[in-house]
Design an enzyme around this catalytic site. Structure first.
Site, PDB file in Angstrom:
ATOM      1  N   LYS A   9      20.785  10.482  -1.543  1.00 18.92           N
ATOM      2  CA  LYS A   9      20.371  11.470  -0.544  1.00 18.92           C
ATOM      3  C   LYS A   9      20.283  12.847  -1.183  1.00 18.92           C
ATOM      4  CE  LYS A   9      23.298  12.836   2.696  1.00 18.92           C
ATOM      5  NZ  LYS A   9      24.024  13.042   3.965  1.00 18.92           N
ATOM      6  N   SER A  25       2.424  10.965  -0.246  1.00 19.11           N
ATOM      7  CA  SER A  25       3.701  10.897  -0.952  1.00 19.11           C
ATOM      8  C   SER A  25       4.462  12.206  -0.802  1.00 19.11           C
ATOM      9  CB  SER A  25       3.509  10.595  -2.433  1.00 19.11           C
ATOM     10  OG  SER A  25       2.811  11.670  -3.036  1.00 19.11           O
ATOM     11  N   THR A  57       7.737   7.464   2.865  1.00 12.41           N
ATOM     12  CA  THR A  57       6.715   7.664   1.842  1.00 12.41           C
ATOM     13  C   THR A  57       7.311   7.245   0.504  1.00 12.41           C
ATOM     14  OG1 THR A  57       5.070   9.235   1.000  1.00 12.41           O
ATOM     15  CG2 THR A  57       7.281  10.119   1.433  1.00 12.41           C
ATOM     16  N   TYR A  58       6.683   7.653  -0.588  1.00 11.39           N
ATOM     17  CA  TYR A  58       7.196   7.332  -1.913  1.00 11.39           C
ATOM     18  C   TYR A  58       7.199   8.606  -2.759  1.00 11.39           C
ATOM     19  CZ  TYR A  58       2.274   7.407  -3.191  1.00 11.39           C
ATOM     20  OH  TYR A  58       0.976   7.793  -3.374  1.00 11.39           O
ATOM     21  N   GLY A  73      -0.579  14.485   1.639  1.00 18.76           N
ATOM     22  CA  GLY A  73      -1.311  13.625   2.561  1.00 18.76           C
ATOM     23  C   GLY A  73      -0.882  13.863   4.004  1.00 18.76           C
ATOM     24  N   PRO A  74      -0.929  12.818   4.833  1.00 13.27           N
ATOM     25  CA  PRO A  74      -0.614  12.975   6.248  1.00 13.27           C
ATOM     26  C   PRO A  74       0.768  13.570   6.517  1.00 13.27           C
ATOM     27  CG  PRO A  74      -1.643  10.850   5.864  1.00 13.27           C
ATOM     28  CD  PRO A  74      -1.381  11.460   4.514  1.00 13.27           C
ATOM     29  N   ALA A  75       1.719  13.351   5.622  1.00 15.78           N
ATOM     30  CA  ALA A  75       3.067  13.913   5.798  1.00 15.78           C
ATOM     31  C   ALA A  75       3.036  15.437   5.852  1.00 15.78           C
ATOM     32  CB  ALA A  75       3.978  13.443   4.670  1.00 15.78           C
TER      33      ALA A  75
END
Length: 114
Positions: A9, A25, A57-58, A73-75
């Site tokens: 974390k 990502s 995501t990655y 991207g969409p994030a």
């Protein structure tokens, strides 16, 4: 029996960039990745403290020492620069192994520094 447990974390880092046009990502400073025991392409959950959004995501490696946390991207629609996020990865392991496993958590300081 296999169970999924917290592996790593990064607690309360600040999003520094958002790039809606990227494929997708999260880009993370490589120093933070190393400290949290995370690797490129690892699946992560991102929790936005500011608005409560959660996404998966990655990881893409970011420049070492840069403090970069970039939502791609969409994030980029769910986390804006200046938002505080928690980045979490999980591992699947045997139930008995999970009882003694110690996850790694880091708590970066201002500027997303260790």
């Amino acid at each position: 029996m296999q169970i999924e447990v917290l592996k790593s974390k990064i607690h309360r880092v600040v999003v520094t960039e958002a790039n809606l046009q990227y494929v997708g990502s999260i880009t993370i400073d490589e120093d933070l990745m190393d400290a949290a025991n995370m690797i490129a392409n690892e699946k992560v959950s991102v929790v936005n403290v500011n608005n409560g959004e959660r996404l998966e995501t990655y990881i893409i490696k970011g420049k070492r020492g840069s403090g970069v946390i970039c939502m791609n991207g969409p994030a980029a629609r769910l986390c804006a620069p200046g938002d505080v996020v928690i980045i979490i990865s999980y591992a699947t392991m045997d139930f008995e192994e999970a009882k003694t496993f110690e996850p790694r958590a880091i708590f970066p300081k201002e500027g997303n520094r260790l």
